[in-house]
Motif scaffolding. Sequence first.
Motif, mmCIF file in Angstrom:
data_model
loop_
_atom_site.group_PDB
_atom_site.id
_atom_site.type_symbol
_atom_site.label_atom_id
_atom_site.label_comp_id
_atom_site.label_asym_id
_atom_site.label_seq_id
_atom_site.Cartn_x
_atom_site.Cartn_y
_atom_site.Cartn_z
ATOM 1 N N ILE A 14 0.839 -1.197 0.000
ATOM 2 C CA ILE A 14 0.000 0.000 0.000
ATOM 3 C C ILE A 14 0.874 1.247 0.000
ATOM 4 O O ILE A 14 0.644 2.185 -0.770
ATOM 5 N N TYR A 15 1.872 1.254 0.854
ATOM 6 C CA TYR A 15 2.756 2.421 0.966
ATOM 7 C C TYR A 15 3.480 2.686 -0.357
ATOM 8 O O TYR A 15 3.518 3.828 -0.836
ATOM 9 N N ASP A 16 4.043 1.649 -0.955
ATOM 10 C CA ASP A 16 4.751 1.816 -2.230
ATOM 11 C C ASP A 16 3.824 2.360 -3.310
ATOM 12 O O ASP A 16 4.215 3.208 -4.126
ATOM 13 N N HIS A 17 2.588 1.861 -3.317
ATOM 14 C CA HIS A 17 1.614 2.338 -4.298
ATOM 15 C C HIS A 17 1.314 3.820 -4.081
ATOM 16 O O HIS A 17 1.242 4.595 -5.043
ATOM 17 N N LEU A 18 1.162 4.223 -2.841
ATOM 18 C CA LEU A 18 0.864 5.621 -2.539
ATOM 19 C C LEU A 18 2.040 6.531 -2.897
ATOM 20 O O LEU A 18 1.835 7.640 -3.404
ATOM 21 N N VAL A 19 3.245 6.074 -2.643
ATOM 22 C CA VAL A 19 4.427 6.868 -3.008
ATOM 23 C C VAL A 19 4.430 7.140 -4.505
ATOM 24 O O VAL A 19 4.658 8.273 -4.955
ATOM 25 N N GLY A 80 4.010 10.126 4.894
ATOM 26 C CA GLY A 80 2.880 9.378 4.345
ATOM 27 C C GLY A 80 2.198 8.468 5.335
ATOM 28 O O GLY A 80 1.426 7.572 4.932
ATOM 29 N N ASN A 81 2.430 8.661 6.632
ATOM 30 C CA ASN A 81 1.828 7.772 7.637
ATOM 31 C C ASN A 81 0.302 7.885 7.667
ATOM 32 O O ASN A 81 -0.399 6.870 7.752
ATOM 33 N N LYS A 82 -0.212 9.114 7.606
ATOM 34 C CA LYS A 82 -1.674 9.292 7.666
ATOM 35 C C LYS A 82 -2.341 8.716 6.427
ATOM 36 O O LYS A 82 -3.387 8.070 6.522
ATOM 37 N N ARG A 83 -1.746 8.941 5.257
ATOM 38 C CA ARG A 83 -2.334 8.398 4.035
ATOM 39 C C ARG A 83 -2.289 6.871 4.036
ATOM 40 O O ARG A 83 -3.243 6.204 3.624
ATOM 41 N N THR A 84 -1.197 6.311 4.504
ATOM 42 C CA THR A 84 -1.087 4.845 4.575
ATOM 43 C C THR A 84 -2.097 4.282 5.568
ATOM 44 O O THR A 84 -2.713 3.239 5.317
#
Length: 265
Positions: A14-19, A80-84
Amino acid sequence: MDLQHLETSDVLQIYDHLVKDFSENEDPIAPAGVRDENLLESAVSRQMVGSGTALKYANPVANAATLGYGLCNNHPFFNGNKRTALVGILVHLDRNKLCLWGTDQDELYEMILAVAEKTIVEWAAERLGRDIEFLEGESSSDVEVRYFSDWLNQHVAPVKRGERSIKYRDLRKLIQKHGFDLQNAAKSFIHVVRVHEGGSTTNIDTIVFPGFNRDADVQVVKRVRERCRLREEDGVDTEAFYDDFYPIDEFINKYRLVLRRLADT
């Protein structure tokens, strides 16, 4: 159905996708990367906290809430903690065949900001129209997760899939609500069209048509929903399509399906 939870590998996906998704956005996730692996594992492991075989957060909504709370407040990533955390909640719910309805991106960002600022109890209580109550033995984080979960529960409903056989006249009424129509019947066929502002139309498909009072079988309904992008993966699940519920918010629909879409690539 057994409770489904997210693994650390899921959160990293998820994190990689958001980045990548926010790389060209005005608010990119930079610098990106894991700040502390132990804090990441701690956030993910909140889903499994319990005594013996009894989980502390045994229902899917509370389990998703505690995961989001941990990802938001442990700060395992540089940025990106909140978005993740927010997308982690959406994916967790999706994995348990649930989705958020009657809310949107702006309210969700407001919610996750309240989690990060430790004001989620006041934020949720105000929207739920409740007084703030503390239960015996609760820690501050317990109270926050409880109110966080209670607010989510107000917006959670199962995602329903599948088709029904209905009359062609009813199929027409259903797609008209979404800007489509059945027009220009000729012999045993009729056109599925998109209706634009001003009344002009664009042909989307041509389907078998025995008459408006006849039954459209399941395969015809399925085809029309697919061509018009009115399927569950497009944000319009079975209940939203047949019973005129609100479709899923575009942001929620995009990110709740992240892991499903990645699995298909």
